[in-house]
Scaffold this active site. Structure first.
Site, PDB file in Angstrom:
ATOM      1  N   MET A  30      40.062  47.696  42.133  1.00  0.00           N
ATOM      2  CA  MET A  30      38.379  47.283  42.517  1.00  0.00           C
ATOM      3  C   MET A  30      38.508  46.627  43.893  1.00  0.00           C
ATOM      4  O   MET A  30      37.329  46.140  44.220  1.00  0.00           O
ATOM      5  CB  MET A  30      37.905  46.356  41.515  1.00  0.00           C
ATOM      6  CG  MET A  30      37.620  46.958  40.154  1.00  0.00           C
ATOM      7  SD  MET A  30      36.028  46.212  39.446  1.00  0.00           S
ATOM      8  CE  MET A  30      36.517  44.537  39.265  1.00  0.00           C
ATOM      9  N   ASN A  32      39.490  44.046  47.177  1.00  0.00           N
ATOM     10  CA  ASN A  32      39.659  42.658  47.398  1.00  0.00           C
ATOM     11  C   ASN A  32      41.366  42.376  47.176  1.00  0.00           C
ATOM     12  O   ASN A  32      41.589  41.580  46.303  1.00  0.00           O
ATOM     13  CB  ASN A  32      38.782  41.766  46.680  1.00  0.00           C
ATOM     14  CG  ASN A  32      38.801  40.389  47.044  1.00  0.00           C
ATOM     15  OD1 ASN A  32      39.140  40.111  48.123  1.00  0.00           O
ATOM     16  ND2 ASN A  32      38.568  39.609  46.232  1.00  0.00           N
ATOM     17  N   LEU A  33      41.971  43.157  47.700  1.00  0.00           N
ATOM     18  CA  LEU A  33      43.228  43.232  47.202  1.00  0.00           C
ATOM     19  C   LEU A  33      44.134  42.109  47.465  1.00  0.00           C
ATOM     20  O   LEU A  33      44.177  41.265  48.390  1.00  0.00           O
ATOM     21  CB  LEU A  33      44.093  44.575  47.702  1.00  0.00           C
ATOM     22  CG  LEU A  33      43.438  45.801  47.437  1.00  0.00           C
ATOM     23  CD1 LEU A  33      44.428  47.000  48.266  1.00  0.00           C
ATOM     24  CD2 LEU A  33      43.247  46.273  45.907  1.00  0.00           C
ATOM     25  N   LEU A  35      48.459  40.206  46.675  1.00  0.00           N
ATOM     26  CA  LEU A  35      50.108  40.558  46.649  1.00  0.00           C
ATOM     27  C   LEU A  35      50.211  41.268  45.224  1.00  0.00           C
ATOM     28  O   LEU A  35      51.191  42.329  45.200  1.00  0.00           O
ATOM     29  CB  LEU A  35      50.950  39.307  46.848  1.00  0.00           C
ATOM     30  CG  LEU A  35      52.294  39.649  46.638  1.00  0.00           C
ATOM     31  CD1 LEU A  35      52.676  40.590  47.876  1.00  0.00           C
ATOM     32  CD2 LEU A  35      53.173  38.376  47.010  1.00  0.00           C
ATOM     33  N   GLY A  36      49.585  41.142  44.236  1.00  0.00           N
ATOM     34  CA  GLY A  36      49.659  41.563  42.894  1.00  0.00           C
ATOM     35  C   GLY A  36      49.438  43.058  43.019  1.00  0.00           C
ATOM     36  O   GLY A  36      50.299  43.946  42.464  1.00  0.00           O
ATOM     37  N   HIS A  37      48.206  43.510  43.695  1.00  0.00           N
ATOM     38  CA  HIS A  37      47.899  45.006  43.757  1.00  0.00           C
ATOM     39  C   HIS A  37      48.980  45.551  44.730  1.00  0.00           C
ATOM     40  O   HIS A  37      49.305  46.709  44.340  1.00  0.00           O
ATOM     41  CB  HIS A  37      46.606  45.039  44.696  1.00  0.00           C
ATOM     42  CG  HIS A  37      45.209  44.475  43.819  1.00  0.00           C
ATOM     43  ND1 HIS A  37      44.772  43.261  44.194  1.00  0.00           N
ATOM     44  CD2 HIS A  37      45.019  45.039  42.553  1.00  0.00           C
ATOM     45  CE1 HIS A  37      43.777  43.150  43.363  1.00  0.00           C
ATOM     46  NE2 HIS A  37      43.776  44.141  42.522  1.00  0.00           N
ATOM     47  N   GLN A  61      31.831  48.044  33.991  1.00  0.00           N
ATOM     48  CA  GLN A  61      32.484  46.785  33.221  1.00  0.00           C
ATOM     49  C   GLN A  61      31.886  45.475  33.617  1.00  0.00           C
ATOM     50  O   GLN A  61      32.513  44.547  33.196  1.00  0.00           O
ATOM     51  CB  GLN A  61      33.816  47.040  33.739  1.00  0.00           C
ATOM     52  CG  GLN A  61      34.304  46.772  35.131  1.00  0.00           C
ATOM     53  CD  GLN A  61      35.908  47.192  35.281  1.00  0.00           C
ATOM     54  OE1 GLN A  61      35.952  48.506  35.521  1.00  0.00           O
ATOM     55  NE2 GLN A  61      36.629  46.428  35.634  1.00  0.00           N
ATOM     56  N   GLN A 155      43.707  44.595  28.691  1.00  0.00           N
ATOM     57  CA  GLN A 155      43.226  45.746  29.328  1.00  0.00           C
ATOM     58  C   GLN A 155      44.310  46.976  29.179  1.00  0.00           C
ATOM     59  O   GLN A 155      44.372  47.937  29.185  1.00  0.00           O
ATOM     60  CB  GLN A 155      42.902  45.542  30.852  1.00  0.00           C
ATOM     61  CG  GLN A 155      42.653  46.796  31.801  1.00  0.00           C
ATOM     62  CD  GLN A 155      42.244  46.484  33.091  1.00  0.00           C
ATOM     63  OE1 GLN A 155      41.213  46.023  33.461  1.00  0.00           O
ATOM     64  NE2 GLN A 155      43.252  46.493  34.077  1.00  0.00           N
TER      65      GLN A 155
END
Length: 281
Positions: A30, A32-33, A35-37, A61, A155
């Site tokens: 979605m 707004n990235l 480090l996880g993305h 959602q 999820q």
């Protein structure tokens, strides 16, 4: 990296790759990235010949009391980060492209049971929105593999179940949660926290660590959950839920279950944070 809103352009490029016998990985986001993305993209680069990402803030959602318009949009920075990490194709559709008839008239996908508890109970319709948009994105992109973070364990299980139930020829890969030095799980929502709130929010991971150790030592799950609630409240959290479940289907943990997951959702101020911890006993 090519950025497009056109479904036809995505399909044309992926078909060309597949025609050469090359594999395609997909990472839906979605925006707004953090480090996880980026970790998902880098893992995708290792596992496939080509990487496609998407940025779509999915209105289906978001609940009635959740501010869709307040979700940060940072497209230029996100494009740079995705390109630097190795993505070759970025799909950035509008709601009108994904839901041309409007959401009320849109066919939907719903995964029973798993979708109705925990976050699904707190956010009615949320996982219907997730499953529907992920199903539609899978049909548009036609990837061989798709990667999701394990931070949102429920999820991930919803998507894995949907793919299995609908016989989708896509391998779903869960990637471990990336954490800040304090232990706080990286999340786009962390940007809503003050520094003091961020410091206190790190208690969420410490609480789960304490709980897993206590359960492994034979303490009662109900007693451990009660102590966990107290620990979170003392740190300034307002717990939404704190549960110990079976990793296979999110059923309440029984004495026979050896593979368990602690799932937590709690508010720090107005910001709802989620986290989880898998362990065996």
């Amino acid at each position: 990296m090519i950025t497009t809103q056109e479904i036809s352009q995505i399909r044309q490029q992926v078909r060309a790759w597949h025609a050469k016998g090359e594999t395609v990985a997909f990472v839906p986001t979605m925006g707004n990235l953090h480090l996880g993305h980026i970790t998902l993209i880098k893992e995708a680069v290792k596992r496939a010949d080509h990487v496609v990402a998407s940025i779509f803030v999915n209105p289906m959602q978001f609940g009635q009391n959740e501010d869709l318009d307040a979700y940060p949009r940072t497209l230029a920075a996100d494009q740079q980060a995705l390109s630097d990490a190795g993505a070759e194709l970025l799909f950035t559709p509008t709601p009108e492209i994904i839901y041309p008839k409007g959401m009320e008239q849109q066919s939907f996908v719903e995964v029973p049971n798993i979708s109705e508890q925990l976050c699904g109970a707190s956010r009615p319709g949320h996982f219907r929105g997730v499953a529907t948009v992920v199903c539609k994105l899978f049909n548009i992109v036609q990837p061989d593999i798709a990667l999701f973070g394990r931070k949102d364990f429920q999820q991930l299980l919803v998507i894995e179940t949907m793919v299995a139930d609908l016989s989708m020829p896509i391998e779903i890969i869960g990637v471990d949660t990336i954490r800040e030095a304090s232990g706080l799980a990286m999340s786009s929502r962390n940007g809503y926290l003050s520094q003091d709130q961020k410091d206190r929010a790190a208690t969420l991971k410490r609480t789960m660590d304490t709980m897993s150790a206590a359960i492994q030592q034979g303490e009662s799950i109900q007693d451990v959950i009660q102590a966990g609630h107290s620990q979170l409240s003392e740190a300034g959290f307002r717990p939404d839920y704190l549960e110990v479940r079976s990793t296979s289907d999110l059923s309440p943990a029984s004495s026979e279950d050896s593979s368990l997951v602690i799932l937590a959702a709690a508010y720090m101020g107005d910001t709802r944070l989620i986290d989880n911890l898998c362990f065996t006993r």
